[in-house]
Write a protein that holds these residues in place. Structure first.
Motif: not given
Length: 98
Positions: A11, A14, A17, A75-81, A83
């Protein structure tokens, strides 16, 4: 040695970030056993699309990294970004430009 290519689409809101996270973690990833290179690219026509290229000595080195706490947290943080669903390929390098 083989190359791992990962395509990720974010997105727009993001992207900064993600870039901050990548800057913070890239040296830790590069220092993983068997990692020879890690680079990040951004698509010229769609600024939401990024690619990572990483060179690994062998498949087990990549799998060890993918099972590490470093990978799991990044990866846990990255995948929240994202789209869109990421895509990944493991390929053998056939021609060197050097």
């Amino acid at each position: 040695m083989f190359v791992r290519i990962v395509k990720m689409s974010f997105h727009s809101k993001h992207i900064n970030e993600f870039l901050i996270l990548f800057e913070e973690k890239k040296e830790f990833i590069r220092n993983s056993d068997g990692c020879q290179l890690l680079e990040l690219y951004q698509d010229k026509t769609n600024q939401e699309i990024f690619f990572t290229y990483s060179y690994w000595e062998n498949q087990s080195d990549l799998e060890n990294y993918r099972n590490s706490s470093l990978f799991k947290s990044v990866w846990a943080e990255t995948k929240t970004f994202f789209n869109d669903k990421p895509e990944a390929w493991s390929v053998d390098k056939k021609v060197s430009l050097q």
